[in-house]
Design a protein around this motif. Structure first.
Motif, short mmCIF file in Angstrom:
data_model
loop_
_atom_site.label_atom_id
_atom_site.label_comp_id
_atom_site.label_asym_id
_atom_site.label_seq_id
_atom_site.Cartn_x
_atom_site.Cartn_y
_atom_site.Cartn_z
N HIS A 1 -2.43 -3.33 -3.34
CA HIS A 1 -3.74 -3.16 -3.10
C HIS A 1 -4.57 -3.18 -4.19
O HIS A 1 -5.90 -3.77 -4.12
CB HIS A 1 -3.78 -1.63 -2.27
CG HIS A 1 -4.95 -1.46 -1.82
ND1 HIS A 1 -5.39 -0.41 -1.10
CD2 HIS A 1 -6.17 -2.38 -1.32
CE1 HIS A 1 -6.57 -0.54 -0.49
NE2 HIS A 1 -6.94 -1.52 -0.66
N ALA B 1 -6.75 -3.20 6.02
CA ALA B 1 -6.46 -2.16 4.95
C ALA B 1 -6.93 -2.70 3.42
O ALA B 1 -6.72 -1.89 2.54
CB ALA B 1 -5.03 -1.96 5.04
N CYS C 1 -4.22 2.52 -5.53
CA CYS C 1 -3.26 2.24 -4.17
C CYS C 1 -2.60 0.86 -4.83
O CYS C 1 -2.83 0.00 -5.35
CB CYS C 1 -3.79 1.81 -2.85
SG CYS C 1 -2.61 1.37 -1.58
N HIS D 1 1.00 -1.20 0.01
CA HIS D 1 -0.13 0.07 0.02
C HIS D 1 0.72 1.24 0.00
O HIS D 1 2.01 1.12 0.34
CB HIS D 1 -1.02 0.02 1.24
CG HIS D 1 -1.90 -1.12 1.26
ND1 HIS D 1 -3.07 -0.97 1.18
CD2 HIS D 1 -1.80 -2.44 1.76
CE1 HIS D 1 -3.70 -2.09 1.41
NE2 HIS D 1 -3.02 -2.88 1.43
N TYR D 2 0.38 2.39 -0.29
CA TYR D 2 0.79 3.59 -0.32
C TYR D 2 -0.31 4.69 0.80
O TYR D 2 -1.36 3.99 1.06
CB TYR D 2 1.24 4.47 -1.31
CG TYR D 2 0.19 4.84 -2.30
CD1 TYR D 2 -1.29 4.46 -2.18
CD2 TYR D 2 0.35 6.02 -3.33
CE1 TYR D 2 -2.19 5.30 -3.09
CE2 TYR D 2 -0.51 6.42 -4.06
CZ TYR D 2 -1.69 6.02 -3.95
OH TYR D 2 -2.58 6.45 -4.94
ZN LIG Z 1 -3.88 0.67 -0.03
#
Ligand SMILES: [Zn+2]
Ligand SMILES: [Zn+2]
Length: 368
Positions: free
Chosen positions: A148, A95, A156, A30-31
């Motif tokens: 993601h 997430a 993402c 992820h970011y």
């Molecule tokens: Zn993400």
């Protein structure tokens, strides 16, 4: 690997207890998906990273729509390559987008955004690989490394990071066992591939330098060189791990699986036994002063216990726990005592008085 525990970055406790997860198919990258100041990527900016981590946690805890229990990620990697413990090992992430995806993979976030700092640093990519390996070794993550956006409608982890994932999630030098479809790390080898820092020097898989060569030469000199086909040194290889494990077994340490006492990753005691001295610069200032024995009373809480727990978790002495896993906290419980006792029993300098109550030497050896 440069792990920053929850206690070290000043995490708030989880709002609800975190769901245990035995294993996953892998890890999703992820970011942050928002603006991240470019200055966070400056080489001297690492002092800001713990605060940045607290900000991420605060924003997740304040998210009433998702009603997160905690920071959503299992780990977060800063531009300087440090791996900040998020929910941690064996905890279900929040997430990945939905329950099915959260059960399928762990989540690791890089401190880059969709504007400002968007390009991951080389140290950060190394740290991401460290985080993936940490989740494989300690959290039974499978081989999958995905973004993601794989299987969920999102930008993402951003194009630069996603390109890196698609290219195999390798270390910047092109090596490393990562890859979306598997790799040697989680194959049949079950060799410890994490790093430790002792007196400011890094040991363990892929650590490099004259101090690594010195360990290898000492192993050979003591008759523990049978796994070398090349070397020793200057880069720590699996052969170093296997030879060091043989040496640890000769000292009476038990357990050669990753994070057990004879897993081939040095501790201060075994290293000193091998070399007769501890190279590097003692990091005495990084060990907080011993709080006194009165801080450790069975059934009583004290902030020093959280610090103590950080050392137990970092060194892998967490076998005794209530519920799903051992979680750092201020209470000196029976489980705390048993985990401290395991550490003492595994440490020759402490084994003679392994009562589970930390004295000054236990404190220093555990936290150094
Ligand atoms: Zn993400
Ligand atoms: Zn940093």
């Amino acid at each position: 690997m440069k792990l920053v525990t929850r206690a070290q970055w000043g995490a708030k406790p989880s709002k609800y207890s975190l769901a245990y997860i035995a294993s996953t198919q892998g890890v999703k990258i992820h970011y942050e998906g928002s603006y991240v100041a470019k200055s966070l990527g400056d080489s001297g900016a690492h002092g800001s990273c713990a605060g940045h981590m607290r900000d991420i946690q605060a924003s997740h805890l304040a998210n009433t729509k998702e009603d997160y229990s905690d920071i959503a990620y299992n780990a977060v990697v800063c531009p300087h390559g440090f791996v900040f413990e998020g929910r941690g090992l064996h905890r279900k992430t929040g997430a990945n987008g939905n329950q099915t995806l959260n059960v399928k993979d762990y989540a690791v976030c890089a401190m880059v955004g969709n504007s400002g700092l968007v390009q991951p640093t080389e140290a950060q990519l190394d740290g991401l690989v460290d985080a993936v390996q940490w989740l494989r070794n300690g959290g039974a993550a499978g081989n999958e490394v995905l973004g993601h956006r794989d299987g969920y409608a999102t930008q993402c982890p951003g194009d630069p990071l996603y390109a890196w994932v698609k290219a195999g999630a390798h270390r910047p030098d092109g090596t490393g066992p990562q890859g979306g479809t598997g790799g040697e790390a989680s194959g049949g080898t079950a060799l410890a591939r994490y790093q430790v820092t002792i007196n400011g020097l890094v040991y363990g898989y892929r650590a490099s330098g004259a101090h690594v060569t010195a360990v290898g030469k000492a192993l050979v000199a003591r008759g523990f060189g049978r796994h070398y086909s090349v070397g020793p040194g200057p880069e720590w290889s699996d052969a170093d791990t296997e030879n060091f494990s043989d040496f640890q077994v000769s000292l009476g340490y038990k357990g050669t699986a990753p994070h057990q006492d004879a897993d081939g990753v040095p501790g201060p005691v075994s290293l000193q036994q091998l070399l007769g001295t501890l190279p590097g610069k003692p990091a005495t200032s990084s060990v907080p002063p011993f709080p006194g024995r009165s801080a450790f009373v069975l059934g009583k809480s004290n902030p020093a216990v959280t610090v103590l727990d950080g050392g137990l978790v970092r060194r892998g002495f967490t076998k005794h726990h209530a519920g799903a896993a051992y979680t750092p906290g201020p209470l000196f419980s029976q489980n705390t005592l048993l985990n401290v006792r395991d550490f003492q029993r595994a440490t020759p300098a402490l084994a003679g008085d392994a009562d589970g109550y930390p004295g000054p030497l236990t404190w220093r050896l555990l936290l150094s």
